[in-house]
Design a protein around this motif. Structure first.
Motif, PDB file in Angstrom:
ATOM      1  N   VAL A   1      33.880  45.480  43.599  1.00  0.00           N
ATOM      2  CA  VAL A   1      34.939  44.778  44.332  1.00  0.00           C
ATOM      3  C   VAL A   1      36.276  45.500  44.158  1.00  0.00           C
ATOM      4  N   PHE A   2      36.587  45.910  42.935  1.00  0.00           N
ATOM      5  CA  PHE A   2      37.843  46.631  42.697  1.00  0.00           C
ATOM      6  C   PHE A   2      37.851  47.981  43.409  1.00  0.00           C
ATOM      7  N   GLU A   3      36.715  48.668  43.398  1.00  0.00           N
ATOM      8  CA  GLU A   3      36.629  49.954  44.089  1.00  0.00           C
ATOM      9  C   GLU A   3      36.814  49.761  45.592  1.00  0.00           C
ATOM     10  N   ASN A   4      36.203  48.715  46.142  1.00  0.00           N
ATOM     11  CA  ASN A   4      36.328  48.420  47.561  1.00  0.00           C
ATOM     12  C   ASN A   4      37.791  48.125  47.920  1.00  0.00           C
ATOM     13  N   ALA A   5      38.470  47.367  47.081  1.00  0.00           N
ATOM     14  CA  ALA A   5      39.880  47.057  47.330  1.00  0.00           C
ATOM     15  C   ALA A   5      40.731  48.325  47.299  1.00  0.00           C
ATOM     16  N   ALA A   6      40.443  49.207  46.361  1.00  0.00           N
ATOM     17  CA  ALA A   6      41.199  50.458  46.272  1.00  0.00           C
ATOM     18  C   ALA A   6      40.958  51.322  47.511  1.00  0.00           C
ATOM     19  N   ILE A   7      39.726  51.353  47.985  1.00  0.00           N
ATOM     20  CA  ILE A   7      39.416  52.128  49.186  1.00  0.00           C
ATOM     21  C   ILE A   7      40.126  51.531  50.397  1.00  0.00           C
ATOM     22  N   CYS A   8      40.144  50.198  50.505  1.00  0.00           N
ATOM     23  CA  CYS A   8      40.837  49.547  51.621  1.00  0.00           C
ATOM     24  C   CYS A   8      42.332  49.845  51.591  1.00  0.00           C
TER      25      CYS A   8
ATOM     26  N   ALA B   1      29.268  44.237  39.798  1.00  0.00           N
ATOM     27  CA  ALA B   1      29.810  43.631  41.019  1.00  0.00           C
ATOM     28  C   ALA B   1      31.331  43.617  40.984  1.00  0.00           C
ATOM     29  N   LYS B   2      31.884  43.306  39.833  1.00  0.00           N
ATOM     30  CA  LYS B   2      33.341  43.275  39.703  1.00  0.00           C
ATOM     31  C   LYS B   2      33.938  44.666  39.915  1.00  0.00           C
ATOM     32  N   ALA B   3      33.296  45.678  39.344  1.00  0.00           N
ATOM     33  CA  ALA B   3      33.766  47.055  39.521  1.00  0.00           C
ATOM     34  C   ALA B   3      33.673  47.465  40.987  1.00  0.00           C
TER      35      ALA B   3
ATOM     36  N   TYR C   1      22.298  39.645  33.603  1.00  0.00           N
ATOM     37  CA  TYR C   1      23.298  38.953  34.415  1.00  0.00           C
ATOM     38  C   TYR C   1      24.691  39.504  34.138  1.00  0.00           C
ATOM     39  N   LEU C   2      25.018  39.674  32.861  1.00  0.00           N
ATOM     40  CA  LEU C   2      26.352  40.187  32.518  1.00  0.00           C
ATOM     41  C   LEU C   2      26.548  41.610  33.036  1.00  0.00           C
ATOM     42  N   ARG C   3      25.503  42.432  32.957  1.00  0.00           N
ATOM     43  CA  ARG C   3      25.587  43.800  33.468  1.00  0.00           C
ATOM     44  C   ARG C   3      25.798  43.806  34.981  1.00  0.00           C
TER      45      ARG C   3
END
Length: 94
Positions: free
Chosen positions: A49-56, A45-47, A38-40
């Motif tokens: 989301v951050f990558e998606n935000a950077a791409i946007c 998932a968090k990484a 779960y932690l992995r």
């Protein structure tokens, strides 16, 4: 076929039977295993989301850059034509 002449066994082939691999884990270690999974997954998932935000953000920056270039391209011929026109006041005095 292997070098010794026998049938080649795949390196991933298990040496134990499938029943021997299905070892029951104690409840506590099984919970720990799933907690780590779960932690992995949560970290992944968090990484993502951050990558998606950077791409946007990058896409928005590039779109703004393209719109600015497009506007400059459209306005430059009219600006150039208006600058090259001789004002009528100069024609009247000449």
């Amino acid at each position: 076929m292997s070098l010794l002449g026998g049938p080649a066994s795949s390196p991933r082939a298990p040496l134990q039977s499938s029943k021997a691999r299905m070892k029951k884990l104690p409840k506590k270690s099984q919970n720990e295993k799933y907690r780590l999974k779960y932690l992995r997954l949560r970290k992944a998932a968090k990484a993502t989301v951050f990558e998606n935000a950077a791409i946007c953000d990058e896409i928005a920056r590039l779109e703004e850059k393209f719109l600015k270039a497009k506007e400059e391209r459209r306005s430059s011929p009219t600006d150039l034509a208006s600058m090259m026109r001789v004002p009528s006041t100069l024609l009247a005095t000449a």
